[in-house]
Scaffold this active site. Structure first.
Site, PDB file in Angstrom:
ATOM      1  CB  ALA A  64      68.170  73.957  45.766  1.00  0.00           C
ATOM      2  N   GLY A 107      68.583  69.257  48.202  1.00  0.00           N
ATOM      3  CA  GLY A 107      67.634  68.760  47.205  1.00  0.00           C
ATOM      4  C   GLY A 107      68.124  67.521  46.498  1.00  0.00           C
ATOM      5  CD  GLU A 110      64.658  67.965  50.229  1.00  0.00           C
ATOM      6  OE1 GLU A 110      63.932  68.294  51.178  1.00  0.00           O
ATOM      7  OE2 GLU A 110      65.045  68.784  49.353  1.00  0.00           O
ATOM      8  CD  GLU A 130      68.273  71.249  52.837  1.00  0.00           C
ATOM      9  OE1 GLU A 130      67.761  70.698  51.854  1.00  0.00           O
ATOM     10  OE2 GLU A 130      68.822  70.613  53.779  1.00  0.00           O
TER      11      GLU A 130
END
Length: 256
Positions: A64, A107, A110, A130
């Site tokens: 992210a 992300g 993901e 993370e």
């Protein structure tokens, strides 16, 4: 500048290329919204029968956008309604192939796991780091990674933030296949074209039953599979496929 570039690869396959090279394709809110709108449109586009998503040679997506999250509060994160963005990818009926070069982290990992097939270049790296930022995955990283590679390997990665190489990810079951770095996108497009040439309703139903059945008890999932298999006998493409097989000719599928 568009955060996602859209290319047609033949008549039935669409290539989505993440386009934030200056940030290693970090998933900014704007990029995620563009992806959402594209997936919603492609899901309705009858001319699209398969989707490939990729980044560049340095990164598929390196997580992210930390700058966009650094000062965010819980309320602000909730207001972004990111679940809507991810749901558009998760609920897409078309088969989605991730073509991964470089980093697929946070992300980005993901995003790859939201796809149905992952083709990785030899230099690709996967991970959910993370924890090193004092947070945790929030778009399926704890759940999809565990289902893909098992509790104990997933726990090690999630609690340390360590990476998996492409070959390690392949052995663990996270990656479908490994290609030479410069062949990843071409291999993904070739596979997408093969799938796009098959009966679309059968492809769509197989994807639906696999994903739905994963979270069901085995007996219920088997009944879902049987019912869906029988329903496909009512499609025009089933008749065309079987006639073409008997007549020893190429089949022409209409998605009906």
């Amino acid at each position: 500048m568009a955060n996602v570039l859209v290319e047609r690869a033949g008549t039935d396959v669409v290539l989505l290329r993440l386009n934030r090279p200056e940030a290693r394709n970090a998933l900014s809110p704007e990029l995620r919204e563009e992806l959402r709108d594209l997936f919603l449109a492609l899901d309705r586009d009858e001319s699209c029968r398969a989707i490939v998503i990729t980044g560049d040679m340095r990164a598929f997506a390196a997580g992210a956008d930390i700058k966009a999250m650094a000062e965010a509060t819980p309320a602000e994160m909730m207001e972004r309604d990111d679940e809507t963005n991810w749901a558009a990818i998760r609920n897409c009926r078309k088969p989605v192939i991730a073509a991964v070069n470089g980093y697929a982290l946070g992300g980005g990992c993901e995003l790859a796991m939201h796809c149905d097939i992952i083709i990785a270049g030899k230099s690709a790296r996967f991970g959910q780091p993370e924890v090193k930022l004092g947070i945790m995955p929030g778009a399926g990283g704890t759940q999809r990674l565990t289902r893909a590679i098992g509790k104990f390997r997933a726990m090690q990665l999630l609690l340390t933030g360590d990476f998996l190489s492409a070959e390690e990810a392949h052995v663990a079951g996270l990656v479908s296949s490994v290609s030479e770095d410069d062949a990843v996108v071409g291999d993904a497009l070739a596979l997408a074209a093969r799938i796009a040439a098959l009966p679309p309703l059968a492809v769509e139903e197989i994807k639906r039953v696999v994903l739905t059945g994963m979270d069901m008890p085995l007996e219920a999932a088997l009944k879902l599979e049987m019912r869906s298999a029988y329903l496909l006998f009512g499609t025009a493409d089933k008749g065309e496929a079987m006639r073409a097989f008997v007549e020893k000719r190429p089949a022409v599928f209409t998605g009906k």
